[in-house]
Design a protein around this motif. Structure first.
Motif, short mmCIF file in Angstrom:
data_model
loop_
_atom_site.label_atom_id
_atom_site.label_comp_id
_atom_site.label_asym_id
_atom_site.label_seq_id
_atom_site.Cartn_x
_atom_site.Cartn_y
_atom_site.Cartn_z
N GLY A 35 48.70 23.94 75.72
CA GLY A 35 47.68 24.95 75.90
C GLY A 35 46.28 24.41 75.85
N GLY A 36 46.08 23.13 75.82
CA GLY A 36 44.75 22.57 75.91
C GLY A 36 44.11 22.24 74.60
N GLU A 37 43.83 23.23 73.78
CA GLU A 37 43.09 22.98 72.55
C GLU A 37 44.02 22.62 71.40
OE1 GLU A 37 40.09 25.85 71.54
OE2 GLU A 37 39.99 26.50 73.62
N PRO A 38 43.57 21.73 70.51
CA PRO A 38 44.38 21.38 69.35
C PRO A 38 44.39 22.53 68.34
CG PRO A 38 42.25 20.31 69.22
CD PRO A 38 42.32 21.00 70.57
N PRO A 39 45.27 22.47 67.35
CA PRO A 39 45.28 23.52 66.32
C PRO A 39 43.90 23.66 65.69
CG PRO A 39 47.15 22.07 66.06
CD PRO A 39 46.26 21.45 67.10
N CYS A 40 43.55 24.87 65.33
CA CYS A 40 42.24 25.14 64.74
C CYS A 40 42.44 26.03 63.52
CB CYS A 40 41.35 25.83 65.76
SG CYS A 40 39.69 26.16 65.16
N PHE A 41 42.35 25.44 62.36
CA PHE A 41 42.58 26.18 61.13
C PHE A 41 41.33 26.92 60.69
CE2 PHE A 41 45.78 22.91 61.21
CZ PHE A 41 46.91 23.64 60.93
N PRO A 42 41.48 27.98 59.89
CA PRO A 42 40.31 28.71 59.41
C PRO A 42 39.40 27.79 58.61
CG PRO A 42 42.33 29.91 58.91
CD PRO A 42 42.73 28.56 59.41
N PRO A 43 38.09 28.03 58.66
CA PRO A 43 37.18 27.20 57.88
C PRO A 43 37.40 27.43 56.38
CG PRO A 43 36.01 29.05 58.87
CD PRO A 43 37.41 29.07 59.42
N ALA A 44 37.09 26.42 55.59
CA ALA A 44 37.20 26.55 54.13
C ALA A 44 36.19 27.59 53.64
CB ALA A 44 36.94 25.20 53.47
N TYR A 45 36.57 28.35 52.65
CA TYR A 45 35.66 29.36 52.11
C TYR A 45 35.28 28.98 50.68
CZ TYR A 45 39.89 31.21 49.90
OH TYR A 45 41.04 31.34 49.16
N SER A 46 34.23 29.62 50.20
CA SER A 46 33.74 29.32 48.85
C SER A 46 33.52 30.62 48.08
CB SER A 46 32.44 28.54 48.93
OG SER A 46 31.45 29.30 49.60
N LEU A 47 33.43 30.48 46.76
CA LEU A 47 33.14 31.61 45.86
C LEU A 47 31.81 31.36 45.18
CD1 LEU A 47 36.49 32.08 43.89
CD2 LEU A 47 35.74 33.27 45.93
N THR A 48 31.04 32.42 45.01
CA THR A 48 29.80 32.34 44.25
C THR A 48 29.69 33.59 43.40
OG1 THR A 48 28.78 31.20 46.11
CG2 THR A 48 27.32 32.01 44.41
N PRO A 49 29.70 33.49 42.10
CA PRO A 49 29.89 32.30 41.27
C PRO A 49 31.38 31.98 41.11
CG PRO A 49 29.57 34.19 39.86
CD PRO A 49 29.45 34.69 41.29
N ALA A 50 31.68 30.85 40.50
CA ALA A 50 33.08 30.45 40.25
C ALA A 50 33.57 31.00 38.91
CB ALA A 50 33.21 28.94 40.28
N GLU A 51 32.66 31.57 38.13
CA GLU A 51 33.00 32.22 36.86
C GLU A 51 32.28 33.56 36.81
OE1 GLU A 51 32.20 31.50 32.14
OE2 GLU A 51 32.83 29.77 33.33
N ALA A 52 33.01 34.62 36.47
CA ALA A 52 32.42 35.95 36.48
C ALA A 52 32.94 36.77 35.30
CB ALA A 52 32.74 36.66 37.78
N THR A 53 32.12 37.68 34.86
CA THR A 53 32.48 38.63 33.81
C THR A 53 32.98 39.91 34.48
OG1 THR A 53 30.73 37.71 32.43
CG2 THR A 53 31.56 39.85 31.78
N LEU A 54 33.82 40.66 33.78
CA LEU A 54 34.27 41.95 34.30
C LEU A 54 33.05 42.77 34.73
CD1 LEU A 54 36.97 42.78 31.61
CD2 LEU A 54 37.34 41.82 33.88
N GLY A 55 33.08 43.31 35.95
CA GLY A 55 31.96 44.09 36.47
C GLY A 55 30.96 43.27 37.28
#
Length: 162
Positions: A35-55
């Motif tokens: 089909g022409g194009e090579p496999p294309c995986f979803p881009p990596a995602y990030s979280l901000t912040p990596a630590e959170a309090t309830l709410g």
């Protein structure tokens, strides 16, 4: 003389093996021959912040992919938060662009169990993980939807505190 023949035999075997590998490479799982194009995986995602309090608010975001995933103009991403008890406490879909870029903010629910949690973000209702060498991100026609093929769901850790 026997040494010479053995040496030539190894050289021939190595050349034959390399030739076979070159011939088989286009039909391997990651080739672009189907089909022409090579496999294309979803881009990596990030979280901000990596630590959170309830709410607290947490933003999950991904840049556009470097390849051409062709998610389409109505593409969506499914974001979920699984707390330390294993309960899925957030499950939502939001807009994603054709190249896989998105940004989504959620509030850590007060009912979430504090501890090590996991956030997942995967393209919604399409084949987002293709290791067949075909680009299956184009919307399916009719009632038949593409199905996921072998891969691991990408996860990001989120530390939830009280």
């Amino acid at each position: 003389m026997a040494f010479c023949l053995k040496y030539r035999g190894r050289r021939f075997t190595t050349a034959a093996l390399m030739g076979a590998l070159l011939l088989l490479a286009p039909i391997s799982g990651c080739s672009s021959a189907a089909g022409g194009e090579p496999p294309c995986f979803p881009p990596a995602y990030s979280l901000t912040p990596a630590e959170a309090t309830l709410g607290d608010k947490v933003t999950v975001a991904a840049p556009d992919a470097d390849c051409n995933p062709r998610y389409g103009m109505n593409a969506r991403i499914q974001v979920s938060l699984t707390d330390a008890s294993g309960a899925e406490v957030v499950k939502a879909t939001t807009a994603m662009n054709d190249a896989g870029g998105f940004s989504y903010t959620f509030v850590v629910p007060l009912r979430a169990v504090a501890g090590d949690a996991v956030v997942t973000a995967v393209p919604y209702n399409i084949d987002w993980c293709d290791d067949t060498g075909r680009n299956n991100r184009v919307a399916a026609s009719g009632d038949v939807l593409p199905e996921r093929v072998s891969c691991v769901i990408p996860m990001q850790p989120l530390a939830i505190t009280r």
